[in-house]
Design a protein around this motif. Structure first.
Motif, mmCIF file in Angstrom:
data_model
loop_
_atom_site.group_PDB
_atom_site.id
_atom_site.type_symbol
_atom_site.label_atom_id
_atom_site.label_comp_id
_atom_site.label_asym_id
_atom_site.label_seq_id
_atom_site.Cartn_x
_atom_site.Cartn_y
_atom_site.Cartn_z
ATOM 1 N N TRP A 27 -7.418 0.470 6.582
ATOM 2 C CA TRP A 27 -6.004 0.088 6.629
ATOM 3 C C TRP A 27 -5.125 1.251 6.179
ATOM 4 C CZ3 TRP A 27 -3.553 -3.851 2.722
ATOM 5 C CH2 TRP A 27 -2.197 -4.033 3.028
ATOM 6 N N PHE A 28 -5.474 1.844 5.047
ATOM 7 C CA PHE A 28 -4.665 2.939 4.523
ATOM 8 C C PHE A 28 -4.798 4.207 5.365
ATOM 9 C CE2 PHE A 28 -3.934 1.516 -0.165
ATOM 10 C CZ PHE A 28 -3.290 0.381 0.312
ATOM 11 N N LEU A 31 -2.277 3.766 8.160
ATOM 12 C CA LEU A 31 -0.888 3.945 7.732
ATOM 13 C C LEU A 31 -0.438 5.398 7.868
ATOM 14 C CD1 LEU A 31 -0.628 1.744 4.492
ATOM 15 C CD2 LEU A 31 0.437 1.298 6.715
ATOM 16 N N ALA A 177 2.391 -1.943 -0.626
ATOM 17 C CA ALA A 177 1.271 -2.350 0.205
ATOM 18 C C ALA A 177 0.244 -3.086 -0.643
ATOM 19 C CB ALA A 177 0.619 -1.129 0.866
ATOM 20 N N LYS A 214 -3.421 -7.656 5.137
ATOM 21 C CA LYS A 214 -2.990 -6.644 6.115
ATOM 22 C C LYS A 214 -2.202 -7.281 7.246
ATOM 23 C CE LYS A 214 -4.804 -3.292 9.445
ATOM 24 N NZ LYS A 214 -6.046 -2.709 10.045
ATOM 25 N N GLN A 218 1.910 -6.672 8.080
ATOM 26 C CA GLN A 218 2.369 -6.077 9.329
ATOM 27 C C GLN A 218 3.563 -6.832 9.896
ATOM 28 O OE1 GLN A 218 -1.384 -6.103 11.488
ATOM 29 N NE2 GLN A 218 -1.708 -3.924 11.120
ATOM 30 N N ARG A 221 7.224 -7.043 5.029
ATOM 31 C CA ARG A 221 6.947 -6.159 3.905
ATOM 32 C C ARG A 221 7.099 -6.934 2.599
ATOM 33 N NH1 ARG A 221 4.062 -2.322 6.147
ATOM 34 N NH2 ARG A 221 5.206 -1.007 7.631
ATOM 35 N N PHE A 229 3.414 3.077 -0.719
ATOM 36 C CA PHE A 229 3.181 3.992 0.397
ATOM 37 C C PHE A 229 4.477 4.743 0.660
ATOM 38 C CE2 PHE A 229 3.412 4.802 5.040
ATOM 39 C CZ PHE A 229 2.356 5.689 5.146
#
Length: 236
Positions: A27-28, A31, A177, A214, A218, A221, A229
């Motif tokens: 996931w990261f 990003l 996040a 996650k 998406q 936020r 992030f």
């Protein structure tokens, strides 16, 4: 030059344990990819888990590490990756570079002079390039695990914005996040005094909780999260 502080042995144990959180890492990784250009440098590559995920997306990728012993491990692990250069790097420094971007995950919180470190990252990147960061969020979540691994601070969006601006960077994106991860981390490390190492809790979180988090983030936020992030640009 300021070296990363904290117990390097404990840091390595935590890195090895968190390497099993594959969904979290991917996931990261996702990003950062849109901002990294064609020739990025990673500051603080640790054992190389993120480097191995990022490198296939780029013509050239540079992985760095400050700790000499971990640097040896990093070089050994990445020796068969033809497009990855491995080198030692400590922050702050006075080096100049022409990288397309600098990416640094969970490193800045270890460095006393974090603004100086950000300026060093800025000087490695060509004008218009990006600095991409993930740092742990919220000072109330500072736990014995943070202290044992050498954390000197945790961030909010406000304090991250202030540090990036002071370093002469233009903030482009800034958000929290992994909201559920913050709750789990606080309970595990501050309430139950556990270290974030490999085990059933990490596997359950990564397999069952992380995908839901996650997907939700998406769409919306969250107002809080385990991490901040950030993407900032080097002025032209």
């Amino acid at each position: 030059m300021a070296e990363i502080t904290g117990d390097q042995r404990v840091q390595s144990e935590v890195l090895e344990g968190l390497a099993t959180a594959v969904n979290h890492r991917r996931w990261f990784v996702e990003l950062a990819i849109p901002y990294l250009g064609d020739n990025p440098i990673e500051i603080g590559s640790g054992l190389g888990d993120y480097a191995l995920e990022w490198a296939p997306h780029f013509r050239q990728f540079t992985a760095t590490e400050a700790d000499p012993e971990r640097l040896v491990q990093l070089k050994e692990r990445l020796a068969d990756e033809p497009n990855i250069e491995v080198r030692q790097m400590l922050l702050p420094h006075s080096e100049r570079g022409d990288y397309s971007a600098a990416v640094s995950y969970n490193v800045l919180e270890h460095i006393e002079d974090h603004v100086g470190a950000l300026r060093s990252m800025r000087d490695l990147v060509r004008p218009g390039g990006a600095i991409v960061l993930i740092v742990p969020a919220f000072q109330f979540a500072m736990s014995p695990a943070d202290i044992a691994t050498g954390h000197v601070r945790r961030y909010t969006k406000k304090t991250m914005h202030a540090a990036l601006t002071e370093a002469g960077l233009t903030v482009e994106k800034l958000h929290y996040a992994n909201a559920l991860g913050l709750i789990g981390y606080f309970m595990a490390t501050s309430v139950f005094r556990l270290m974030p190492k490999e085990g059933p809790m990490v596997k359950i979180y990564d397999t069952l909780v992380l995908p839901v988090t996650k997907a939700a983030e998406q769409v919306v936020r969250p107002p809080f999260g385990q991490s901040v992030f950030a993407v900032a640009r080097v002025p032209a």
